[in-house]
Design a protein around this motif. Structure first.
Motif, PDB file in Angstrom:
ATOM      1  N   TRP A 135       0.575  -0.853  -3.645  1.00  0.00           N
ATOM      2  CA  TRP A 135      -0.850  -0.967  -3.806  1.00  0.00           C
ATOM      3  C   TRP A 135      -1.610  -0.695  -2.680  1.00  0.00           C
ATOM      4  CZ3 TRP A 135       3.196  -4.659  -5.234  1.00  0.00           C
ATOM      5  CH2 TRP A 135       3.212  -4.958  -6.566  1.00  0.00           C
ATOM      6  N   ALA A 136      -0.726  -0.304  -1.413  1.00  0.00           N
ATOM      7  CA  ALA A 136      -1.836  -0.005  -0.305  1.00  0.00           C
ATOM      8  C   ALA A 136      -0.976   0.929   0.437  1.00  0.00           C
ATOM      9  CB  ALA A 136      -2.073  -1.419   0.465  1.00  0.00           C
ATOM     10  N   ASN A 137      -1.505   1.632   1.331  1.00  0.00           N
ATOM     11  CA  ASN A 137      -0.990   2.827   2.344  1.00  0.00           C
ATOM     12  C   ASN A 137      -1.096   2.003   3.825  1.00  0.00           C
ATOM     13  OD1 ASN A 137      -0.775   4.693   0.249  1.00  0.00           O
ATOM     14  ND2 ASN A 137      -3.076   5.254   0.505  1.00  0.00           N
ATOM     15  N   ASP A 138      -2.206   1.410   3.899  1.00  0.00           N
ATOM     16  CA  ASP A 138      -2.081   0.678   5.337  1.00  0.00           C
ATOM     17  C   ASP A 138      -1.111  -0.295   5.437  1.00  0.00           C
ATOM     18  OD1 ASP A 138      -2.763  -0.453   7.755  1.00  0.00           O
ATOM     19  OD2 ASP A 138      -4.920  -0.260   7.615  1.00  0.00           O
ATOM     20  N   GLU A 139      -0.208  -0.374   6.441  1.00  0.00           N
ATOM     21  CA  GLU A 139       0.954  -1.372   6.807  1.00  0.00           C
ATOM     22  C   GLU A 139       0.333  -2.664   6.979  1.00  0.00           C
ATOM     23  OE1 GLU A 139       4.424  -0.128   8.465  1.00  0.00           O
ATOM     24  OE2 GLU A 139       4.761   1.867   7.657  1.00  0.00           O
TER      25      GLU A 139
END
Length: 208
Positions: A117-121
């Motif tokens: 759902w997201a790219n930023d860890e």
């Protein structure tokens, strides 16, 4: 003959249990997630989604428990694992299983699969921290409004029961206070007393 691809500790347990409860002739094939076997070219040729469960009857196959459980019930009607002759009751069964599939399982998946759902860890940790709250909210609704007792649909065991049991086994790991869920926990204990559940759990533990 049914064929089931599963990985121990995953939602595929629900379909595995349903096949056993129905008295189906089936072969359960473990997929080693530890070695990323689900991403191998061989497995992707079987299931392009790279996930379990996947099952079929030799002629056709499908994925996802909400579909597979109904498929098992319809293909083995003598086992009476779904109210196939009552359209409204069947719709209620599907409503419950769809909720587990589309809402509860997704809430759980935020714990370890934030990359979906997201790219930023930095977002992953935020999603993970929310899991105890979202899973508790989901199961509070199930506890209060959805379990009719002693089984999900009332007096009759259905394909809702192995699915609820499977996801309920994740609660402690998700940080949920299970003492607030007496009906869910009583259901989990009743499931553990069933011979089919004991057999499948023993089989899956050998392949974990």
């Amino acid at each position: 003959m049914f064929g089931l691809y599963y990985a121990p500790g995953t939602c595929a347990l629900a379909t595995h249990l349903a096949l056993e409860e129905a008295g189906a002739r089936y072969e359960a094939v473990p997929v080693d997630f530890g070695s990323q076997a689900q991403r191998s070219s061989e497995y992707l040729a079987i299931n392009a989604k790279g996930r379990v469960s996947r099952a079929g009857d030799g002629k056709r196959h499908t994925h996802r428990n909400s579909r597979l459980l109904l498929f098992v019930a319809q293909r083995l009607p003598k086992a009476e694992l779904a109210p196939l002759s009552d359209p409204f009751a069947l719709a209620q069964l599907q409503e419950f299983n769809s909720y587990l599939c589309s809402t509860v399982h997704v809430a759980h998946a935020h714990k370890g699969r934030g990359y979906r759902w997201a790219n930023d860890e930095t977002s992953f940790a935020d999603m993970k921290s929310k899991v105890p709250q979202t899973m508790a909210a989901c199961f509070s609704l199930i506890e209060r409004d959805m379990i009719k007792g002693p089984w999900v649909m009332g007096e009759t065991y259905t394909v809702c029961d192995p699915y609820l049991y499977t996801i309920a086994t994740w609660l402690e790991g998700d940080g949920v206070d299970v003492s607030a869920l007496p009906k869910v926990m009583a259901h989990r204990q009743r499931m553990l007393e069933r011979p089919a559940v004991q057999k499948v759990l023993a089989e899956e533990s050998l392949n974990s």
